[in-house]
Design a protein around this motif. Structure first.
Motif, PDB file in Angstrom:
ATOM      1  N   PRO A 219       2.215 -16.408   9.248  1.00  0.00           N
ATOM      2  CA  PRO A 219       1.753 -15.590   8.304  1.00  0.00           C
ATOM      3  C   PRO A 219       2.177 -14.015   8.488  1.00  0.00           C
ATOM      4  N   SER A 220       2.696 -13.648   9.734  1.00  0.00           N
ATOM      5  CA  SER A 220       3.420 -12.362   9.828  1.00  0.00           C
ATOM      6  C   SER A 220       4.680 -12.275   8.828  1.00  0.00           C
ATOM      7  N   SER A 221       5.290 -13.125   8.773  1.00  0.00           N
ATOM      8  CA  SER A 221       6.597 -13.151   7.879  1.00  0.00           C
ATOM      9  C   SER A 221       6.094 -12.949   6.225  1.00  0.00           C
ATOM     10  N   LEU A 222       5.077 -13.576   6.112  1.00  0.00           N
ATOM     11  CA  LEU A 222       4.658 -13.522   4.808  1.00  0.00           C
ATOM     12  C   LEU A 222       4.180 -11.990   4.395  1.00  0.00           C
ATOM     13  N   ARG A 223       3.438 -11.688   5.542  1.00  0.00           N
ATOM     14  CA  ARG A 223       2.827  -9.853   5.527  1.00  0.00           C
ATOM     15  C   ARG A 223       3.659  -9.105   5.530  1.00  0.00           C
ATOM     16  N   GLU A 224       5.018  -9.372   6.059  1.00  0.00           N
ATOM     17  CA  GLU A 224       6.108  -8.438   5.678  1.00  0.00           C
ATOM     18  C   GLU A 224       6.855  -8.505   4.486  1.00  0.00           C
ATOM     19  N   VAL A 225       6.922  -9.604   3.795  1.00  0.00           N
ATOM     20  CA  VAL A 225       7.395  -9.590   2.652  1.00  0.00           C
ATOM     21  C   VAL A 225       6.262  -9.211   1.609  1.00  0.00           C
ATOM     22  N   ALA A 226       4.971  -9.299   1.681  1.00  0.00           N
ATOM     23  CA  ALA A 226       4.151  -8.716   0.991  1.00  0.00           C
ATOM     24  C   ALA A 226       4.213  -7.280   1.193  1.00  0.00           C
ATOM     25  N   ALA A 227       4.263  -6.537   2.327  1.00  0.00           N
ATOM     26  CA  ALA A 227       4.354  -4.989   2.321  1.00  0.00           C
ATOM     27  C   ALA A 227       5.635  -4.516   1.399  1.00  0.00           C
ATOM     28  N   ALA A 228       6.755  -5.331   1.296  1.00  0.00           N
ATOM     29  CA  ALA A 228       7.725  -4.849   0.385  1.00  0.00           C
ATOM     30  C   ALA A 228       7.330  -4.844  -1.075  1.00  0.00           C
ATOM     31  N   ARG A 229       6.130  -5.158  -1.477  1.00  0.00           N
ATOM     32  CA  ARG A 229       5.884  -4.881  -2.904  1.00  0.00           C
ATOM     33  C   ARG A 229       6.936  -5.479  -3.780  1.00  0.00           C
TER      34      ARG A 229
END
Length: 354
Positions: A219-229
């Protein structure tokens, strides 16, 4: 001892399915049937049932057979290029063991808490990896695929994006790439984080929500991608035991209503093992109630990978009734299937239209 080959009848059925799937209309994934969208067909590492995985021929076969998305697993090289391999340890998917110039690079590493011995992508430059050739990962199960051993190079993620665009043009329909970030915690600790390079390539190629869906068990990998908008759909993959490496949460907890609501705060999809969706499990309904789409993995045709009721005969590598398994999950309302045999999945989906 050699294992039995798939029965001739099964091979003929599968070959016929390729022709049927190739005739599926380009808009199949967006057509509505009975008020619901037809499920997506995702080529698992391409068409891993018919070609060595993560090769150009596997991805091309998948699309020509009817796949909507193709899946590249991402791992880095020493010079931080994202390449596509199921694992960073490549002795089972390349001919590296036959290259004496690389014999000294065989080593043992601890990857996500597990000791692994072999050759690792992060110990090679891209130029060095390009001297290797892909081989079938399951030669005792899919002996027919070994005829393609040694014919193709390791691909970069950029090359998969380029291929998807070329295939989209060839077939007149949008083919999406479905990259998975592999072992994110391990690669961060090695100074080769996956996410910044993936984000850079998404931006460089101007990939949209129609072109790319990012998946991970982490999930942290996906959250990092999500943060890039980036505006891309995200897919939280879910295992059957334990939990994401380096995280206190278990997959069982992530599949509760509360866990699904948490996933929905950063992702639009969950990807559970198909066994997690069989009643009395409420996962499918709970995920839809949380606003999540559900893509089940991994569908295969061989008896050993099918539930007992769909097996035919006793030979583990003979084909069973894969169509019945697809029909069951399509009938339950899954939004996508991840499959080694996209031709069979597309033919089963075509049956929904009929």
């Amino acid at each position: 001892m050699s294992l039995p080959r798939p029965r001739r009848r099964s091979i003929l059925l599968a070959t016929a399915a390729v022709s049927a799937a190739a005739a599926v209309p380009a808009a199949a994934a967006t057509e509505r049937h009975g008020g619901a969208r037809a499920p997506l067909v995702i080529g698992h590492r391409g068409a891993a049932g018919w070609r060595p995985e993560h090769t150009a021929s596997a991805y091309t076969f998948a699309v020509r057979a009817g796949a909507d998305w193709i899946e590249p697993d991402l791992v880095p090289t020493r010079d931080h290029v994202l390449v596509v391999r199921h694992e960073n340890e490549i002795s089972g998917t390349t001919d590296v063991a036959g290259h004496p110039e690389f014999a000294g690079r065989r080593t043992t590493k601890t990857v996500d808490g597990r000791a692994v011995t072999g050759w690792f992508t992060e110990d090679f430059t891209l130029a060095e990896l390009k001297t290797l050739r892909a081989v079938e990962r399951l030669p005792l199960v899919r002996n027919r695929n070994t005829v393609f051993d040694g014919r193709e190079q390791i691909m970069t993620f950029q090359e998969v994006v380029d291929l998807a665009r070329a295939l989209s043009k060839e077939h007149g329909r949008r083919i999406a790439v479905f990259p998975e970030t592999k072992h994110p915690v391990y690669f961060r600790s090695a100074g080769l984080p996956l996410e910044p390079e993936l984000i850079r390539l998404v931006r460089r190629n101007r990939l949209t929500a129609r072109d790319c869906v990012v998946q991970s068990f982490d999930p942290s990998s996906l959250r990092e991608v999500a943060a890039a908008r980036l505006g891309l759909p995200l897919w939280q993959a879910l295992g059957t035991s334990g939990g994401p490496y380096g995280h206190p949460v278990t997959y069982k907890e992530m599949m509760t209503p509360a866990g699904l609501r948490e996933i929905a705060s950063y992702a639009g999809w969950i990807g559970p093992d198909k066994s997690s969706l069989v009643p009395p499990s409420p996962l499918l309904d709970d995920a839809h109630a949380a606003g999540l789409k559900v893509g089940a993995y991994t569908f295969r045709a061989e008896n050993q990978y099918l539930p007992a009721e769909y097996r035919r005969g006793t030979a583990p590598n003979d084909f069973g009734d894969a169509f019945a398994e697809y029909a069951f999950h399509f009938g339950r309302g899954v939004d996508a299937v991840v499959t080694d045999f996209p031709d069979l999945a597309a033919a089963a989906r075509d049956g929904l239209r009929s």
